[in-house]
Design a protein around this motif. Sequence first.
Motif, PDB file in Angstrom:
ATOM      1  N   ARG A 453      14.864  18.842  63.628  1.00  0.00           N
ATOM      2  CA  ARG A 453      14.053  17.689  64.011  1.00  0.00           C
ATOM      3  C   ARG A 453      14.975  16.607  64.567  1.00  0.00           C
ATOM      4  O   ARG A 453      16.008  16.308  63.972  1.00  0.00           O
ATOM      5  CB  ARG A 453      13.273  17.150  62.809  1.00  0.00           C
ATOM      6  CG  ARG A 453      12.305  18.133  62.181  1.00  0.00           C
ATOM      7  CD  ARG A 453      11.633  17.505  60.974  1.00  0.00           C
ATOM      8  NE  ARG A 453      12.620  17.060  59.975  1.00  0.00           N
ATOM      9  CZ  ARG A 453      12.314  16.371  58.887  1.00  0.00           C
ATOM     10  NH1 ARG A 453      11.053  16.035  58.646  1.00  0.00           N
ATOM     11  NH2 ARG A 453      13.266  16.007  58.030  1.00  0.00           N
ATOM     12  N   GLN A 454      14.576  16.030  65.682  1.00  0.00           N
ATOM     13  CA  GLN A 454      15.410  15.006  66.294  1.00  0.00           C
ATOM     14  C   GLN A 454      15.118  13.645  65.681  1.00  0.00           C
ATOM     15  O   GLN A 454      13.982  13.344  65.295  1.00  0.00           O
ATOM     16  CB  GLN A 454      15.209  14.970  67.800  1.00  0.00           C
ATOM     17  CG  GLN A 454      13.781  14.826  68.266  1.00  0.00           C
ATOM     18  CD  GLN A 454      13.669  14.918  69.775  1.00  0.00           C
ATOM     19  OE1 GLN A 454      14.454  14.315  70.499  1.00  0.00           O
ATOM     20  NE2 GLN A 454      12.707  15.679  70.264  1.00  0.00           N
ATOM     21  N   TRP A 455      16.188  12.819  65.631  1.00  0.00           N
ATOM     22  CA  TRP A 455      16.088  11.476  65.076  1.00  0.00           C
ATOM     23  C   TRP A 455      16.337  10.466  66.172  1.00  0.00           C
ATOM     24  O   TRP A 455      17.166  10.680  67.063  1.00  0.00           O
ATOM     25  CB  TRP A 455      17.075  11.297  63.918  1.00  0.00           C
ATOM     26  CG  TRP A 455      16.608  12.037  62.706  1.00  0.00           C
ATOM     27  CD1 TRP A 455      16.786  13.349  62.432  1.00  0.00           C
ATOM     28  CD2 TRP A 455      15.832  11.502  61.632  1.00  0.00           C
ATOM     29  NE1 TRP A 455      16.185  13.692  61.240  1.00  0.00           N
ATOM     30  CE2 TRP A 455      15.590  12.563  60.730  1.00  0.00           C
ATOM     31  CE3 TRP A 455      15.335  10.244  61.334  1.00  0.00           C
ATOM     32  CZ2 TRP A 455      14.862  12.386  59.552  1.00  0.00           C
ATOM     33  CZ3 TRP A 455      14.610  10.065  60.165  1.00  0.00           C
ATOM     34  CH2 TRP A 455      14.377  11.125  59.278  1.00  0.00           C
ATOM     35  N   PRO A 456      15.632   9.328  66.147  1.00  0.00           N
ATOM     36  CA  PRO A 456      15.681   8.396  67.287  1.00  0.00           C
ATOM     37  C   PRO A 456      17.032   7.684  67.387  1.00  0.00           C
ATOM     38  O   PRO A 456      17.698   7.411  66.380  1.00  0.00           O
ATOM     39  CB  PRO A 456      14.548   7.412  66.995  1.00  0.00           C
ATOM     40  CG  PRO A 456      14.373   7.465  65.511  1.00  0.00           C
ATOM     41  CD  PRO A 456      14.688   8.863  65.106  1.00  0.00           C
ATOM     42  N   TYR A 457      17.385   7.363  68.614  1.00  0.00           N
ATOM     43  CA  TYR A 457      18.610   6.612  68.875  1.00  0.00           C
ATOM     44  C   TYR A 457      18.430   5.809  70.154  1.00  0.00           C
ATOM     45  O   TYR A 457      17.502   6.028  70.932  1.00  0.00           O
ATOM     46  CB  TYR A 457      19.821   7.545  68.998  1.00  0.00           C
ATOM     47  CG  TYR A 457      19.824   8.407  70.238  1.00  0.00           C
ATOM     48  CD1 TYR A 457      20.348   7.931  71.442  1.00  0.00           C
ATOM     49  CD2 TYR A 457      19.303   9.702  70.226  1.00  0.00           C
ATOM     50  CE1 TYR A 457      20.346   8.714  72.580  1.00  0.00           C
ATOM     51  CE2 TYR A 457      19.303  10.485  71.358  1.00  0.00           C
ATOM     52  CZ  TYR A 457      19.829   9.989  72.534  1.00  0.00           C
ATOM     53  OH  TYR A 457      19.827  10.768  73.672  1.00  0.00           O
ATOM     54  N   VAL A 458      19.337   4.878  70.356  1.00  0.00           N
ATOM     55  CA  VAL A 458      19.410   4.093  71.582  1.00  0.00           C
ATOM     56  C   VAL A 458      20.838   4.194  72.098  1.00  0.00           C
ATOM     57  O   VAL A 458      21.794   3.999  71.337  1.00  0.00           O
ATOM     58  CB  VAL A 458      19.025   2.617  71.345  1.00  0.00           C
ATOM     59  CG1 VAL A 458      19.254   1.788  72.607  1.00  0.00           C
ATOM     60  CG2 VAL A 458      17.573   2.517  70.915  1.00  0.00           C
ATOM     61  N   LEU A 459      20.965   4.490  73.363  1.00  0.00           N
ATOM     62  CA  LEU A 459      22.280   4.644  73.988  1.00  0.00           C
ATOM     63  C   LEU A 459      22.685   3.328  74.632  1.00  0.00           C
ATOM     64  O   LEU A 459      21.911   2.727  75.382  1.00  0.00           O
ATOM     65  CB  LEU A 459      22.239   5.756  75.029  1.00  0.00           C
ATOM     66  CG  LEU A 459      23.570   6.179  75.652  1.00  0.00           C
ATOM     67  CD1 LEU A 459      24.452   6.841  74.611  1.00  0.00           C
ATOM     68  CD2 LEU A 459      23.320   7.125  76.811  1.00  0.00           C
ATOM     69  N   THR A 460      23.889   2.866  74.328  1.00  0.00           N
ATOM     70  CA  THR A 460      24.397   1.618  74.892  1.00  0.00           C
ATOM     71  C   THR A 460      25.769   1.861  75.494  1.00  0.00           C
ATOM     72  O   THR A 460      26.466   2.818  75.142  1.00  0.00           O
ATOM     73  CB  THR A 460      24.499   0.516  73.823  1.00  0.00           C
ATOM     74  OG1 THR A 460      25.422   0.934  72.809  1.00  0.00           O
ATOM     75  CG2 THR A 460      23.144   0.244  73.209  1.00  0.00           C
ATOM     76  N   MET A 461      26.148   0.969  76.421  1.00  0.00           N
ATOM     77  CA  MET A 461      27.497   0.996  76.982  1.00  0.00           C
ATOM     78  C   MET A 461      28.424   0.280  76.008  1.00  0.00           C
ATOM     79  O   MET A 461      28.238  -0.894  75.710  1.00  0.00           O
ATOM     80  CB  MET A 461      27.527   0.317  78.341  1.00  0.00           C
ATOM     81  CG  MET A 461      26.707   1.021  79.404  1.00  0.00           C
ATOM     82  SD  MET A 461      27.404   2.594  79.917  1.00  0.00           S
ATOM     83  CE  MET A 461      28.849   2.025  80.809  1.00  0.00           C
ATOM     84  N   ALA A 462      29.404   1.008  75.497  1.00  0.00           N
ATOM     85  CA  ALA A 462      30.330   0.416  74.542  1.00  0.00           C
ATOM     86  C   ALA A 462      31.327  -0.479  75.264  1.00  0.00           C
ATOM     87  O   ALA A 462      31.836  -0.115  76.318  1.00  0.00           O
ATOM     88  CB  ALA A 462      31.068   1.513  73.777  1.00  0.00           C
ATOM     89  N   PRO A 463      31.600  -1.683  74.725  1.00  0.00           N
ATOM     90  CA  PRO A 463      32.571  -2.566  75.377  1.00  0.00           C
ATOM     91  C   PRO A 463      33.948  -1.935  75.571  1.00  0.00           C
ATOM     92  O   PRO A 463      34.518  -2.034  76.645  1.00  0.00           O
ATOM     93  CB  PRO A 463      32.621  -3.773  74.434  1.00  0.00           C
ATOM     94  CG  PRO A 463      31.332  -3.733  73.693  1.00  0.00           C
ATOM     95  CD  PRO A 463      30.987  -2.286  73.554  1.00  0.00           C
TER      96      PRO A 463
END
Length: 757
Positions: A453-463
């Motif tokens: 089962r997949q779990w939610p995430y948010v992808l961000t640009m790391a500094p």
Amino acid sequence: MSRHFVLSLVSLAIAALALTPTPSRAQSSRSLSLFPHQAAIHEPSSSYGLVRLPLPPDVLAGAASDLGDVRVHDAQGLEVPYAIDRGDVTYPVSQTGERRAVVPFDAQEQTRTSGGITTSTESYRVRPPAPPSYGGTWQLLIDPQPSETVRQVIVRAEPAFGEPREIVRTSIFRFARYGNERLAITLPGVVDEPLAIEITGEGPSIHPSFALREVQRTVITPTTVDVPLAVRETRREGTRTILVVARPRGLRTESITVDSSTLTFARNVEVAASTSAGRVTLGTGGLVRVAGVDIPDLRVVRLAEGGGDVIEVVIEDGDSPPLADVTVSAATRVPALLFDAGRAQDLRWGGHRARAPRYDLMSADLASLVRDRELVVATLGPIVPNPDHDDTPALSFAMRAGQTVERSRSTHVAPLTVIETHDGLSRFAVTPAMWAAAREDLADLRVVDGEARQWPYVLTMAPPNDELEATVAPAVPGEVAHHSRHAITLPVATMSPLLVRIELPPQLVARLVTVRGLTERGEEHDLGVANFLSSADAPARLELSLFGERVTSLWLDVDDGDEAPLAIERVTIVQAGHEVQLVAPAGEYTVLVGDLDATAPTYDVADAWELLAVLESEDATLGALVTNPEHREPSFFERSGWETFVLSGVLGLVVLVLFVLTLRIARSESETQPAPRTVAATAEANEPPATKAGDTKAEDTKAEDTKAEDTKADDVKPDDTKADDVKPDDTKADDVKPDDTKADDVKPEGPSGEGQA
């Protein structure tokens, strides 16, 4: 329905819409609930411009050490951006020396245009100045050519061995029409290494001139407050007591005070920190207390700058028993918040659940620009509990498993361990190897549990960007005469380089360098070009800014002219980093990448980006990326999907129906069309019934009885028919025989009776 009733419904609808929380308002209310403490901000009525709000000890004691969980809110509960003045030491200077011009021995510049905005980066290197006189220091003067400009300046010292170290990061500006400028940079301490000066800003290069000026500095003792520090661990090693203490990460710590309930003691103490270079001693001293004579200064240890978030306080007990009830406090310089006047209403802090904000005012070094100016000072009202505070997990609405995924479709996997966090938010960085195995947009990245089962995430640009060293092959002749080619072996299969750093031993260099790469489509592209200029006095270095295009191979094309090819010692590739903000409970998970047919996932938590930007997250432990043992290539039917087959079936059915309809229409037309008539039949149809010869008149012959489409074109020749060929008076009834009638004996009658005898 009465008019009054309709108006009542409309009023209720408008009220409901007004009270309905918008996403921004809902997220704002959720972010307000993170902070347990609040206090009203009071500004003078005549406030204008920037306001300075010093933070009292009660706020510092309840906030995170880096002030990451401190927020300024307006009347609507929205955040007011601020900058932090951390109480750095200022140096009011008086000029004591003359201005000495400095000529750089190395100069490079690059200009990039993106979205219609031109950004220039200039790099200069100057020789180290002579040591200043006693009590003095050097001031670097930068004189730009434009009359109005704003630039960020980074000054680095370049030792003969080792990496360059940053010594100053600040901003310069000049506004000639307002008579305002700041072009002097005070260098800290004695600098005996070459200086690398990097100037960046919007617009074309400013091509400045440089000078040095010796100045006398007067150190102002900053105002400090005592902040209690948390003792995380106490242990014994031989005759020593070691305290592991968390110290303020974002604040300047001048000293620490060690106290105890023991009435009389005299111990030696060492304060140390663990850094990347190893264990570093920050300060040493003695701890003394005599019953009846209490001098707190005898228990203070001055600290040097450096170290991390954790320090060790090592107390040498000798044969004496350990000190009882040891406490540690830090003398911290009083920080202040700087923000625009007229908006701030409340200060909220605490909870250790919010991460440090990233306001533009922080990156602009605003505090250093206004530190020597007198600003309006705001104050705080009484500290009260935040009525909106809610200690339940802020992401409980999103902490649920999603749909299952087919693990076998991914080519690579990596284990992931998530620890328990208050709000269920963890983070991990996408490694270069993982990015190389995934799609360029990372749309195929999934985090799944043991049940797939997949779990939610948010992808961000790391500094922080990823910096990787690459291997450079010896030079070979290039495709163009007098050019050399230096092949670069990428540390991973594919990369999207933003910058390539080339380093050479000290030598005089003046070459044109082009970075080229091979894309995944097999196309060769020029990624960047720059002039490599360096003198023989110091190691040569060139940094080329690239466009971040994804490539599978990389090489340098150098225009050597008649010189020998360069002997490149080191190449470093920099590419953008990516960070995953994961919403999941503690446990073991697997990260999947490599499904090139996957579509980007959509999770509800993506709509709570304002809340995610506030919450503090903990590091999850990402294991090594390996080939997925369950992977198998999808078949044609699996790759195409059921939607493709349904669409193909519908299109086939439509084609079949159209084909059947076409056949039916063609058959229907063939059955209804009359059969073509012969010449004899045409003549017979045109012959009048058998009557007397006198009754046979030419005027009874009508042009419409003889049609060209019923006869062959060569049998009917109206042009050859003459009016005198048909003589009704000479025609006898018994002389007219249908079989003997020819098409050329029948002349159609004209519309006005022409053709009669």
